[in-house]
Design a protein around this motif. Sequence first.
Motif, mmCIF file in Angstrom:
data_model
loop_
_atom_site.group_PDB
_atom_site.id
_atom_site.type_symbol
_atom_site.label_atom_id
_atom_site.label_comp_id
_atom_site.label_asym_id
_atom_site.label_seq_id
_atom_site.Cartn_x
_atom_site.Cartn_y
_atom_site.Cartn_z
ATOM 1 N N PRO A 49 0.826 -1.203 0.032
ATOM 2 C CA PRO A 49 -0.042 0.153 0.174
ATOM 3 C C PRO A 49 0.971 1.319 -0.025
ATOM 4 N N LEU A 50 0.651 2.198 -0.730
ATOM 5 C CA LEU A 50 1.502 3.378 -1.032
ATOM 6 C C LEU A 50 1.080 4.182 0.370
ATOM 7 N N SER A 51 0.106 3.931 1.110
ATOM 8 C CA SER A 51 0.114 4.899 2.290
ATOM 9 C C SER A 51 1.273 4.464 3.168
ATOM 10 N N LEU A 52 1.819 3.568 3.062
ATOM 11 C CA LEU A 52 2.867 3.160 3.792
ATOM 12 C C LEU A 52 4.278 3.851 3.637
ATOM 13 N N ALA A 53 4.154 4.524 2.410
ATOM 14 C CA ALA A 53 5.348 5.326 1.853
ATOM 15 C C ALA A 53 5.584 6.441 2.735
ATOM 16 N N GLU A 54 6.722 7.143 2.755
ATOM 17 C CA GLU A 54 7.110 8.201 3.433
ATOM 18 C C GLU A 54 6.215 9.564 2.916
ATOM 19 N N ASP A 78 7.832 11.286 -0.059
ATOM 20 C CA ASP A 78 8.357 10.493 -1.197
ATOM 21 C C ASP A 78 7.179 10.764 -2.499
ATOM 22 N N ASN A 79 7.706 10.046 -3.600
ATOM 23 C CA ASN A 79 6.851 10.239 -4.957
ATOM 24 C C ASN A 79 6.729 8.857 -5.390
ATOM 25 N N VAL A 80 5.400 8.084 -5.038
ATOM 26 C CA VAL A 80 5.400 6.840 -5.355
ATOM 27 C C VAL A 80 4.118 6.549 -6.351
ATOM 28 N N GLY A 81 4.109 5.164 -6.615
ATOM 29 C CA GLY A 81 2.960 4.863 -7.487
ATOM 30 C C GLY A 81 3.227 5.056 -9.105
ATOM 31 N N LEU A 82 2.131 5.259 -9.834
ATOM 32 C CA LEU A 82 2.262 5.164 -11.301
ATOM 33 C C LEU A 82 2.796 6.487 -11.725
ATOM 34 N N LEU A 83 3.778 6.817 -12.228
ATOM 35 C CA LEU A 83 4.313 8.182 -12.429
ATOM 36 C C LEU A 83 4.319 8.370 -13.866
ATOM 37 N N VAL A 84 4.315 7.494 -14.785
ATOM 38 C CA VAL A 84 4.053 7.795 -16.132
ATOM 39 C C VAL A 84 2.928 6.683 -16.695
ATOM 40 N N GLU A 85 1.940 7.176 -17.406
ATOM 41 C CA GLU A 85 1.176 6.130 -17.784
ATOM 42 C C GLU A 85 0.655 6.604 -19.342
ATOM 43 N N TYR A 118 8.151 -0.164 -0.395
ATOM 44 C CA TYR A 118 8.917 -1.455 -0.246
ATOM 45 C C TYR A 118 9.708 -1.416 1.079
ATOM 46 N N ASP A 119 10.330 -0.368 1.418
ATOM 47 C CA ASP A 119 10.901 -0.433 2.811
ATOM 48 C C ASP A 119 10.280 -0.800 3.897
ATOM 49 N N ALA A 120 9.008 -0.597 3.964
ATOM 50 C CA ALA A 120 8.057 -0.759 5.068
ATOM 51 C C ALA A 120 7.668 -2.138 5.259
ATOM 52 N N ILE A 121 7.182 -2.566 4.316
ATOM 53 C CA ILE A 121 6.579 -3.894 4.143
ATOM 54 C C ILE A 121 7.037 -5.108 4.564
ATOM 55 N N PRO A 122 6.642 -6.066 5.441
ATOM 56 C CA PRO A 122 7.292 -7.199 5.941
ATOM 57 C C PRO A 122 8.187 -7.873 5.127
ATOM 58 N N GLN A 123 7.781 -8.147 3.787
ATOM 59 C CA GLN A 123 8.324 -8.925 2.633
ATOM 60 C C GLN A 123 9.324 -7.900 1.765
ATOM 61 N N GLY A 124 9.535 -6.769 2.508
ATOM 62 C CA GLY A 124 10.336 -5.727 1.483
ATOM 63 C C GLY A 124 11.894 -5.634 1.644
ATOM 64 N N VAL A 125 12.304 -4.517 1.383
ATOM 65 C CA VAL A 125 13.644 -4.583 1.077
ATOM 66 C C VAL A 125 14.621 -4.649 2.334
ATOM 67 N N ASN A 126 14.150 -4.095 3.416
ATOM 68 C CA ASN A 126 14.836 -4.281 4.694
ATOM 69 C C ASN A 126 14.912 -5.562 5.370
ATOM 70 N N ASN A 127 13.721 -6.274 5.169
ATOM 71 C CA ASN A 127 13.781 -7.833 5.624
ATOM 72 C C ASN A 127 14.954 -8.565 4.773
ATOM 73 N N SER A 177 1.807 2.930 11.339
ATOM 74 C CA SER A 177 0.594 2.767 11.858
ATOM 75 C C SER A 177 -0.334 2.588 10.856
ATOM 76 N N ALA A 178 -1.625 2.050 11.231
ATOM 77 C CA ALA A 178 -2.550 1.806 10.319
ATOM 78 C C ALA A 178 -2.871 2.974 9.644
ATOM 79 N N PRO A 179 -3.390 2.823 8.247
ATOM 80 C CA PRO A 179 -3.670 3.953 7.728
ATOM 81 C C PRO A 179 -5.129 4.589 8.243
ATOM 82 N N SER A 180 -4.920 6.090 8.023
ATOM 83 C CA SER A 180 -6.235 6.816 8.541
ATOM 84 C C SER A 180 -7.358 6.759 7.619
ATOM 85 N N CYS A 181 -8.473 6.711 8.227
ATOM 86 C CA CYS A 181 -9.707 6.884 7.426
ATOM 87 C C CYS A 181 -10.351 8.206 7.706
#
Length: 370
Positions: A37-42, A45-52, A125-134, A152-156
């Motif tokens: 989820p992109l909500s985990l990014a700092e 940061d500039n994440v997601g689909l950048l060129v479409e 990808y830094d944040a997720i359990p199966q990501g870069v840091n792991n 933290s859990a994403p805010s609604c």
Amino acid sequence: MLVPGAQLLRRTLGRIPPARSLMDLREIVSALNNFAPLSLAESWDNVGLLVEPSPPHAVSTLLLTNDLTEEVMEEAVQKRAELILSYHPPVFAPLKRVTWGSWKERLVVRALEHRIAIYSPHTAYDAIPQGVNNWLAKGLGPCTSVPLHPSSAPSCPAEGTHRVEFSAGNTKGLDSLISKIKDIQGISCLTTLPARVEGEEQTRVSLSCSQKALLEIVELLSQNNYKTEILLLQKPPLPHTGMGRLCTLHEAVSLSHIIQSTKNHLKLPHIRLALGVGKTLESPVKKVALCAGSGSSVLKGMEADLYLTGEMSHHDVLDAAAKGISVILCEHSNTERGFLSELRDVLTSHLQDKVNIIVSEKDRDPLQVV
């Protein structure tokens, strides 16, 4: 019984990979966002689909790279990739124009000319359990790890950021006040319940609201002299998710052992080392704080025997060493790039083997030891 030619044909056909179906770009982006989820990014940061490219855009080949350089873009064109997943966002600072004048602008031009989409997950990808840091932690050997800075859990937005509670002994005017509160944008979960306060029957009002709505509510309640309680609503941390990792080895090993295992894991002939004050290559290491990429801000102030990252500022290295913490630096992208092979296998499964996923052969760290 097969004749020799038929046997050769059968062996050859056996090596042909299974045919893959095309996936629509938006379907892939949705699956990638679900994976991390992109909500985990700092926030910076500039994440997601950048060129479409203009839709519809079908994808049969996905190219993974750590850095999208012009050499990697040429590789993507030659290999007919319709989507590039670049761990680092090639478009970070806003572009005021898209011309042939700079290499980053040329990346966008070539991507659109050849109908290649660009997606970047970076700190998600830094944040997720199966990501870069792991993945980086796997080079340390058997250990348990926890995030240094849990996500933290994403805010609604509907849940609000604050809870406001107040009691009214006299219900006269309360209905009018509640009606005014309900008219404020950003209010949710408003409830009224009978309550006994200091032996007096009262009405207890509780509601959730946004930061902006809170200011209007406090002004309303202060005008009516209601005693008010305000609580900040905090989201629970997500398990095993967050920036950096604090790794506790099952058994302490020497610093020289960690150095060699890190070199083996990252396939590097050399690393940079700053010995902590009073430490030697044979000093025991039990706790390692690590962060892929640039670790200064994530590792700063953490208690550990060793910091492991790609790069840190000169003065942060000095601070760590003065505290007796040794530092291993491997150059920024060397602590990230090896993750791509593992990511290829994970995404192949996540995308149900519908697209051909390849790792760039041209992607490399810009710094070399000469």
